[in-house]
Design a protein around this motif. Sequence first.
Motif, mmCIF file in Angstrom:
data_model
loop_
_atom_site.group_PDB
_atom_site.id
_atom_site.type_symbol
_atom_site.label_atom_id
_atom_site.label_comp_id
_atom_site.label_asym_id
_atom_site.label_seq_id
_atom_site.Cartn_x
_atom_site.Cartn_y
_atom_site.Cartn_z
ATOM 1 N N GLU A 1 47.410 -82.798 -84.642
ATOM 2 C CA GLU A 1 46.786 -84.060 -83.352
ATOM 3 C C GLU A 1 48.051 -84.516 -82.500
ATOM 4 O O GLU A 1 48.138 -84.692 -81.217
ATOM 5 N N MET A 2 49.268 -84.366 -83.020
ATOM 6 C CA MET A 2 50.462 -84.441 -82.716
ATOM 7 C C MET A 2 51.135 -83.439 -81.464
ATOM 8 O O MET A 2 51.612 -84.189 -80.969
ATOM 9 N N LYS A 3 50.189 -82.229 -81.537
ATOM 10 C CA LYS A 3 50.729 -81.576 -80.585
ATOM 11 C C LYS A 3 50.092 -82.652 -79.199
ATOM 12 O O LYS A 3 50.153 -81.941 -78.088
ATOM 13 N N TRP A 4 49.157 -82.920 -79.251
ATOM 14 C CA TRP A 4 48.989 -84.149 -77.542
ATOM 15 C C TRP A 4 50.083 -85.425 -77.735
ATOM 16 O O TRP A 4 49.437 -86.311 -76.562
ATOM 17 N N ASP A 5 50.715 -85.558 -77.925
ATOM 18 C CA ASP A 5 51.746 -86.888 -78.592
ATOM 19 C C ASP A 5 52.064 -86.449 -76.556
ATOM 20 O O ASP A 5 53.215 -87.697 -76.480
ATOM 21 N N MET A 6 51.994 -86.094 -75.934
ATOM 22 C CA MET A 6 52.808 -85.364 -74.122
ATOM 23 C C MET A 6 51.683 -85.978 -73.533
ATOM 24 O O MET A 6 52.127 -85.673 -72.023
ATOM 25 N N ALA A 7 50.845 -86.749 -74.146
ATOM 26 C CA ALA A 7 49.240 -85.954 -72.954
ATOM 27 C C ALA A 7 50.256 -87.572 -72.023
ATOM 28 O O ALA A 7 49.635 -86.950 -70.461
ATOM 29 N N GLY A 8 50.842 -87.716 -72.331
ATOM 30 C CA GLY A 8 51.119 -88.855 -70.675
ATOM 31 C C GLY A 8 51.519 -88.179 -69.790
ATOM 32 O O GLY A 8 51.866 -89.187 -68.806
ATOM 33 N N ALA A 9 52.795 -87.624 -70.445
ATOM 34 C CA ALA A 9 53.722 -87.037 -69.373
ATOM 35 C C ALA A 9 53.195 -85.753 -68.517
ATOM 36 O O ALA A 9 52.790 -85.829 -67.746
ATOM 37 N N PRO B 1 60.545 -98.515 -57.248
ATOM 38 C CA PRO B 1 58.618 -98.500 -56.478
ATOM 39 C C PRO B 1 58.231 -99.812 -55.937
ATOM 40 O O PRO B 1 58.559 -100.643 -56.403
ATOM 41 N N ARG B 2 56.949 -99.342 -55.525
ATOM 42 C CA ARG B 2 55.740 -100.240 -55.463
ATOM 43 C C ARG B 2 55.829 -100.528 -56.429
ATOM 44 O O ARG B 2 54.992 -101.944 -56.903
ATOM 45 N N PHE B 3 55.033 -99.613 -57.364
ATOM 46 C CA PHE B 3 55.189 -100.200 -58.908
ATOM 47 C C PHE B 3 55.278 -98.999 -59.761
ATOM 48 O O PHE B 3 55.427 -98.192 -59.307
ATOM 49 N N MET B 4 55.494 -99.333 -61.034
ATOM 50 C CA MET B 4 55.214 -98.075 -61.732
ATOM 51 C C MET B 4 54.097 -98.198 -62.468
ATOM 52 O O MET B 4 54.131 -99.484 -63.857
ATOM 53 N N VAL B 5 53.510 -97.137 -63.019
ATOM 54 C CA VAL B 5 52.437 -96.925 -64.184
ATOM 55 C C VAL B 5 53.431 -96.323 -65.267
ATOM 56 O O VAL B 5 53.818 -94.780 -64.672
ATOM 57 N N ASN B 6 53.066 -96.483 -66.798
ATOM 58 C CA ASN B 6 53.412 -95.269 -67.536
ATOM 59 C C ASN B 6 52.051 -94.878 -67.394
ATOM 60 O O ASN B 6 51.159 -96.347 -69.030
ATOM 61 N N LEU B 7 51.976 -93.779 -68.642
ATOM 62 C CA LEU B 7 50.746 -93.892 -69.787
ATOM 63 C C LEU B 7 51.454 -93.115 -70.897
ATOM 64 O O LEU B 7 52.325 -92.170 -70.667
ATOM 65 N N ALA B 8 51.145 -93.397 -71.965
ATOM 66 C CA ALA B 8 51.507 -92.964 -73.597
ATOM 67 C C ALA B 8 50.397 -93.305 -74.775
ATOM 68 O O ALA B 8 49.853 -93.971 -74.326
ATOM 69 N N THR B 9 50.407 -92.080 -75.483
ATOM 70 C CA THR B 9 49.819 -92.008 -76.632
ATOM 71 C C THR B 9 51.256 -92.855 -77.460
ATOM 72 O O THR B 9 51.522 -92.126 -78.579
ATOM 73 N N LEU B 10 50.986 -93.753 -76.617
ATOM 74 C CA LEU B 10 51.843 -94.988 -77.999
ATOM 75 C C LEU B 10 51.811 -95.306 -79.707
ATOM 76 O O LEU B 10 52.457 -95.892 -80.220
ATOM 77 N N THR B 11 50.704 -95.893 -79.516
ATOM 78 C CA THR B 11 49.759 -96.677 -80.775
ATOM 79 C C THR B 11 48.462 -96.647 -81.527
ATOM 80 O O THR B 11 47.495 -95.963 -80.443
ATOM 81 N N GLY B 12 48.761 -95.621 -83.111
ATOM 82 C CA GLY B 12 47.847 -95.237 -83.055
ATOM 83 C C GLY B 12 46.768 -97.462 -83.607
ATOM 84 O O GLY B 12 45.749 -97.268 -83.547
ATOM 85 N N ALA B 13 47.663 -98.421 -83.362
ATOM 86 C CA ALA B 13 46.836 -99.901 -83.457
ATOM 87 C C ALA B 13 45.169 -99.784 -81.715
ATOM 88 O O ALA B 13 44.978 -100.678 -81.883
ATOM 89 N N ILE B 14 46.001 -99.216 -80.686
ATOM 90 C CA ILE B 14 44.914 -99.110 -79.736
ATOM 91 C C ILE B 14 43.879 -98.962 -79.824
ATOM 92 O O ILE B 14 42.593 -99.288 -79.806
#
Length: 489
Positions: free
Chosen positions: A274-282, A357-370
């Motif tokens: 499943e960790m092939k989709w650890d680039m989903a944020g990008a 920037p006016r704002f930054m939004v980052n996206l990440a498959t960051l934690t199993g905890a979420i």
Amino acid sequence: MLDVAFARPSLPGSGALALLIGEDETASGLWAKADAATDGAIGRALAAAKFTGRKDQTATVLAPGGGLSRVIAVGLGKRADARTRTYEEAGGTAAAAATGDEVLTIAPGGSGPEAAHAALGAVLRAYRFDRYRTKEKPEDKPKLAKVVINHEEQAAAKAAWPALEAIAEGVFVTRDLVSEPANVLTPAEFAKRCEGFSKYGLDVEILGPKEMRKLGFGALLGVAQGSVNEGRFVVMQWHGRKGKGKSKPVAFVGKGVTFDTGGISIKPAGGMEEMKWDMAGAGTVAGLMVALAGRKAKVDAVGILGLVENMPSGTAQRPGDVVTTYSGQTVEVLNTDAEGRLVLADALWYCQEKFEPRFMVNLATLTGAIVVALGHEHAGLFSNDDELSQRLFAAGTETGEKVWRMPLADAYDKLLRSDIADMKNIGGRPGGAVTAAQFLQRFVNGTPWAHLDIAGTAWNSKDGPTIPKGASAFGVRLLDRLVADHFEA
Ligand code: BES
Ligand code: MN
Ligand code: ZN
């Protein structure tokens, strides 16, 4: 992508016909015509199925006559309560029921733009990643190729379509990237594909290891150093405010770990694929930029992708290593599997320093905890800005890409204290998604910022109304909507 056409209501003499029906509505328009053309077969079948138009209720009538292969009734619930999202879901449900037909005619009712959203739902649901299926028999392949939206306000429906088509295109860019296996989609290949997106009018700049070393991206490079597949850093820009005077851009930053083994702190074998989709944020940032450019959004936007592969090897970083981030802050890497925050640390600092920037939004498959906290229904939202949070929440409700706000607080930040460096990269098991967010916050330098932890929402293990099983592209529609609602013109 399915072909999409718009026409005034007229009964098709072949293919599938979908009727989107509000609760307790009675036959009129195309529904009445279809009923007449089939000697009442549709009305009898719907009555026998006790179809009342309740939300999510469906009934399919096979070969009712009049040349139609099937009539698909999809319930909308109370028509007055239906939103664009309702039409998308119904359109998607109809498309899934019509895969055996080449042409699906949809009679959505509602307004012209709402009818166009039914087309969007059908298009999104009909997506399929079949690059690597070489032996599928033609009869096993879905046949659906075209959707015709029948609506009184044909022109209004049609006028709403190009922007929605651009969004679908962006979603497909993301789904394609996320679906690719990691032996194909290395950081270099990912960056190359981004370069290809310049055909949409995006400016794309790529930094390799040499440039990143020169800048001092010690955190990102520390993760990358274990892999023979070198890291890349991609900066995509969309200039949609040409001639409208200068204003700060909006910015999106994505975690792009093309494969996350965990590194020396290696993950267990089960489910590691499943960790092939650890680039989903990008992948989501790339698709979002394509969507914004494709619909010529009147905004200046920056998309930043930190691309690395996290591997164990003789050159991999070790637990206990100390790296110096681009911000100058040092990090004790106690767990090499907490790598996404290291990549984002340099990307966020670079983003705010270079673009203000006016704002930054980052996206990440960051934690199993979420995933433990929110499951697969909401992405975790962490932010230093209440207005941005409220806007994201509202955009989530409208698009169905829902977010739920989680806390940030000093007490969590303290858990990152290190005995040897400015911070450590893990805060312990309790509140794992929060301490990860606290770590990121140390690199935003006061810029209005939101972090979306999409570990539970980037990939669906079953079909949804507008998302077939697999890569969801969660975030493309949400952030496109955020921009459209608040940052254009
Ligand atoms: N990519 C993972 C998070 C993840 C887990 C995404 C499950 C999707 C599904 C991330 O890099 C990771 O490994 N996080 C660790 C952090 C821990 C070592 C502090 C985790 O969540 O276990
Ligand atoms: Mn990891
Ligand atoms: Zn990861």
